[in-house]
Design an enzyme around this catalytic site. Structure first.
Site, PDB file in Angstrom:
ATOM      1  N   ASP A  83     -33.731  -9.371  62.993  1.00 40.69           N
ATOM      2  CA  ASP A  83     -34.815  -9.280  62.009  1.00 40.69           C
ATOM      3  C   ASP A  83     -34.536  -8.183  60.994  1.00 40.69           C
ATOM      4  O   ASP A  83     -34.092  -7.084  61.336  1.00 40.69           O
ATOM      5  CB  ASP A  83     -36.134  -8.997  62.760  1.00 40.69           C
ATOM      6  CG  ASP A  83     -37.349  -9.018  61.862  1.00 40.69           C
ATOM      7  OD1 ASP A  83     -37.413  -9.878  60.977  1.00 40.69           O
ATOM      8  OD2 ASP A  83     -38.241  -8.175  62.069  1.00 40.69           O
ATOM      9  N   HIS A 205     -44.211 -12.614  57.707  1.00 38.37           N
ATOM     10  CA  HIS A 205     -43.995 -11.266  58.235  1.00 38.37           C
ATOM     11  C   HIS A 205     -45.303 -10.487  58.108  1.00 38.37           C
ATOM     12  O   HIS A 205     -46.211 -10.860  57.372  1.00 38.37           O
ATOM     13  CB  HIS A 205     -42.894 -10.564  57.437  1.00 38.37           C
ATOM     14  CG  HIS A 205     -41.525 -11.052  57.748  1.00 38.37           C
ATOM     15  ND1 HIS A 205     -40.535 -10.229  58.256  1.00 38.37           N
ATOM     16  CD2 HIS A 205     -40.960 -12.278  57.647  1.00 38.37           C
ATOM     17  CE1 HIS A 205     -39.433 -10.927  58.435  1.00 38.37           C
ATOM     18  NE2 HIS A 205     -39.671 -12.185  58.066  1.00 38.37           N
ATOM     19  N   GLY A 206     -45.405  -9.386  58.829  1.00 35.64           N
ATOM     20  CA  GLY A 206     -46.616  -8.577  58.749  1.00 35.64           C
ATOM     21  C   GLY A 206     -47.832  -9.245  59.347  1.00 35.64           C
ATOM     22  O   GLY A 206     -48.973  -8.977  58.946  1.00 35.64           O
ATOM     23  N   THR A 230     -46.221  -4.846  65.414  1.00 33.28           N
ATOM     24  CA  THR A 230     -47.135  -3.715  65.567  1.00 33.28           C
ATOM     25  C   THR A 230     -48.289  -4.031  66.514  1.00 33.28           C
ATOM     26  O   THR A 230     -48.677  -3.196  67.345  1.00 33.28           O
ATOM     27  CB  THR A 230     -47.688  -3.287  64.194  1.00 33.28           C
ATOM     28  OG1 THR A 230     -46.595  -2.910  63.349  1.00 33.28           O
ATOM     29  CG2 THR A 230     -48.654  -2.118  64.327  1.00 33.28           C
TER      30      THR A 230
END
Length: 283
Positions: A83, A205-206, A230
């Protein structure tokens, strides 16, 4: 079970409108938790090593071999992915070491340089049967290098895919890396237009900052690969804190790390099931 190619997992999911969880490995216990989650859910998973993770461990080979070993030992269908590699040499190394896919991240480069470097990675990957993901339009939160409101343009995305030959595309549609609150909104209309513009799976993403229901709507609009890091890290850390608060005399790190591993396994299994719930096969 042997490793499952990332391409196989993504193509199957895209064909039926299902999302696939791509979760970041931080250390061995994370990899174990994520493979266990796939076994619990009865669904495939993609284990991801980031360039930051490699830097944390001091070298690519130890954590890469450990992650590959966990994937190969699992009874689930597990792929291993690199990644956010901004260094093309790292992407080439992962291809050589047997990863099922790599993400070369040239989003900080201008369009032409991004195309040229990405094409070189794709050429090497094609020879090895490895899928390449690339990024067009910076995702928020990466080293602070993001202007609010940046979005991937569908026309530019179509040109980029055609000129590079990439097999999956990470797009900027409103999410942001490293969010600890799940309050982000994504542009669902843009997702649908991007899905219509390019012939490859789209990657979000995120995703840690995006609420469950919004992710589901995003998958229905055309997203396939859903990256989460996260959010799962927070579950791991929270479980460790709880264990240490309840066992202040604990000194064996295996006891509290095991609590973190169990928390990640449970939440990752839930996410895999959520992302797959959009499948046309399940209604």
């Amino acid at each position: 079970m042997t490793l499952t190619p990332t391409r196989t997992i993504l193509d199957e999911a895209r064909a039926v409108g299902r999302g696939v969880g791509a979760f970041n490995v931080v250390h061995l216990e994370t990899a174990e938790a994520l493979a266990g989650a796939a076994e619990d859910a009865g669904l495939p998973v993609i284990l991801q090593l980031s360039e930051n993770c490699v830097r944390y461990h001091g070298a690519f080979t130890p954590i890469a071999l450990a992650t590959l070993a966990v994937a190969e030992a699992s009874s689930a269908r597990v792929a291993v992915h690199l990644d956010h590699a901004e260094d093309p040499e790292l992407a080439l190394l992962a291809i050589e070491r047997g990863f099922g896919s790599v993400m070369y991240d040239g989003a900080k480069l201008d369009f032409d340089r991004n195309v040229a470097t990405t094409r070189l990675v794709v050429e090497r990957a094609n020879a090895a049967g490895v899928l390449v993901e690339a990024e067009l339009g910076e995702i928020g939160g990466k080293d602070g290098a993001h202007a609010p409101g940046v979005r991937t343009d569908p026309g530019e995305a179509a040109r980029f895919v055609a000129e590079t030959g990439v097999h999956a595309l990470a797009v900027a549609v409103g999410s942001s890396h490293a969010m600890t609150e799940r309050v982000a909104a994504i542009d669902l209309d843009l997702v649908a237009r991007l899905a219509a513009a390019v012939p490859v799976p789209l990657v979000l993403h995120g995703s840690s900052g995006v609420p469950d229901e919004t992710i589901v709507r995003g998958i229905r609009s055309g997203l396939t690969k859903i990256n989460v890091s996260t959010h799962l890290n927070a579950r791991f850390t929270g479980a460790v804190r709880e264990y240490l608060a309840a066992h202040p005399a604990a000194v064996d790190s295996r006891s509290y790390v095991a609590a973190g591993r169990a928390a990640v396994r449970s939440e990752a299994a839930r996410l895999l099931t959520l992302f797959a719930s959009t499948s046309k096969e399940t209604g």
